[in-house]
Design an enzyme around this catalytic site. Structure first.
Site, short mmCIF file in Angstrom:
data_model
loop_
_atom_site.label_atom_id
_atom_site.label_comp_id
_atom_site.label_asym_id
_atom_site.label_seq_id
_atom_site.Cartn_x
_atom_site.Cartn_y
_atom_site.Cartn_z
N HIS A 1 32.13 84.22 44.09
CA HIS A 1 32.13 85.66 43.82
C HIS A 1 32.51 85.95 42.38
CE1 HIS A 1 36.51 85.90 43.60
NE2 HIS A 1 36.54 85.09 44.65
N GLU B 1 38.30 82.80 52.36
CA GLU B 1 39.15 82.00 51.47
C GLU B 1 40.41 81.52 52.20
OE1 GLU B 1 39.74 79.88 49.38
OE2 GLU B 1 39.59 80.86 47.40
#
Length: 380
Positions: free
Chosen positions: A184, A258
């Site tokens: 990202h 994550e």
């Protein structure tokens, strides 16, 4: 060949791996696009997408000059090349500067040259020529430019079958599932280098621009079958940029989330080390150690391995854009390389970087690309 005054020139270029086996294609049409006046294609060996695209433009302009054109309408599905040649984007990457100068020099030989971005679906003729050149590059064949055969009736280019041959030295068999691993873009947490796990910050303005830059490159690919992303906002925003270009939906995969950094969430490395000296030191040395109230790397690997198996089952033999975070990408590369945990501590992955891993039906795997950031060159 009879000379013409006005022509339409379309060009494309690509790389199987970026960088990888590369080639370009170019076609010059009459002004009404009823006739093909010239075609060009050539393999480039190993190069990036952008290098191939610029070579395609240079070939298109050269072909237009060869047929005596004075006015050229260039149409390409590379927004990067179109914006740079139009003067709206700066050219900063050292590989691009001499190519842009060569294209600009050729353009000055015409009375006028215009540049227009078109969707990939409208660039099928040049795309097909570029794919033939990439196929040749992948096979180690030097495919030279096509000789002009004179004006012929325009016809739609036939689609080129996707080729995903395994590297010969691996011994892997079958058609792989190719995972394009995109980290990202920037968030406020990454600006300050803070642990950012299950927190949910949005992308910064630069992060949104990084996502758009990645989308420009990925949106030019013809092989992406699906897009999957972590449920966290920063990954969803990054994935959405490419999804808009390709007209694909983003499938949320919870397993791509994550690492849970627990009590270290939002702390810098130094702050975590100072507040939790023993736990932090142990965590750096053993993947079985978890941050306080968090998740160990061993637990993350178990989760990512299951997620990989899920993707290989659901998207067998396809190319999937996987938009996630630094730890899941490292884990997927670790699995593809079949290496130990030291990779987690030694491998650096930039924000909005692209890596590529392939997994074969017979259990083989290969890594084609790691931490590519060439698409971010225009952001400085």
């Amino acid at each position: 060949m009879s000379q013409v005054s006005r022509v339409v020139a379309e060009a494309d270029g690509g790389s199987r791996g970026n960088p990888g086996p590369a080639g370009y294609g170019a076609v010059v049409f009459s002004a009404d696009r009823s006739q093909v006046l010239a075609e060009r294609r050539a393999s480039l060996g190993v190069a990036t997408n952008n290098v191939a695209e610029y070579n395609g433009l240079i070939a298109a302009l050269s072909a237009a000059a060869d047929v005596g054109a004075r006015e050229v309408a260039v149409r390409m599905d590379s927004k990067l090349v179109v914006e740079q040649m139009s003067g709206r984007w700066k050219v900063k990457h050292p590989d691009m500067i001499p190519l842009q100068r060569k294209a600009a020099e050729l353009a000055r030989g015409f009375d006028s040259v215009t540049y227009e971005w078109i969707p990939r679906s409208q660039n099928s003729h040049a795309d097909a020529l570029a794919n033939e050149a990439m196929d040749a590059a992948a096979e180690g064949v030097d495919l030279l430019e096509l000789p002009d055969a004179g004006p012929v009736a325009k016809k739609d280019a036939e689609p080129v079958a996707k080729k995903t041959e395994s590297p010969g030295w691996t011994g892997a068999m079958g058609e792989p599932t190719r995972l394009l691993l995109l980290r990202h873009g920037q968030t406020p947490m990454s600006v300050d280098r803070r642990y950012s796990g299950r927190g949910n910050p949005e992308l910064t303005e630069l992060g949104l621009n990084q996502a758009d830059s990645a989308a420009t490159i990925l949106g030019a690919r013809t092989d992406i079958d699906a897009i999957v992303a972590s449920p966290l906002t920063r990954a969803q925003q990054t994935a959405a940029a490419t999804a808009r270009r390709l007209g694909l939906a983003v499938a949320t995969v919870d397993g791509l989330i994550e690492t849970d950094f627990g009590d270290w969430e939002g702390l810098t490395f130094g702050e975590a080390k100072q507040r939790y000296p023993e736990q932090h030191q142990a965590w750096l040395g053993k993947t079985s150690v978890a941050p306080p109230n968090g998740e160990s790397f061993d637990a993350v690997r178990t989760r990512i391995e299951a997620t990989r198996d899920q993707l290989l089952t659901e998207y067998a033999g396809k190319t999937v854009l996987v938009v996630t975070h630094v730890t899941p990408i490292k884990m997927l590369l670790q699995l593809a390389l079949d290496v130990g945990p030291s990779l987690l501590y030694r491998l650096h992955l930039d924000l909005a970087s692209l890596s590529i891993a392939e997994f074969y039906p017979d259990g083989g795997s290969s890594v084609r690309l790691v931490n590519d950031t060439s698409h971010l060159a225009t952001l400085g």
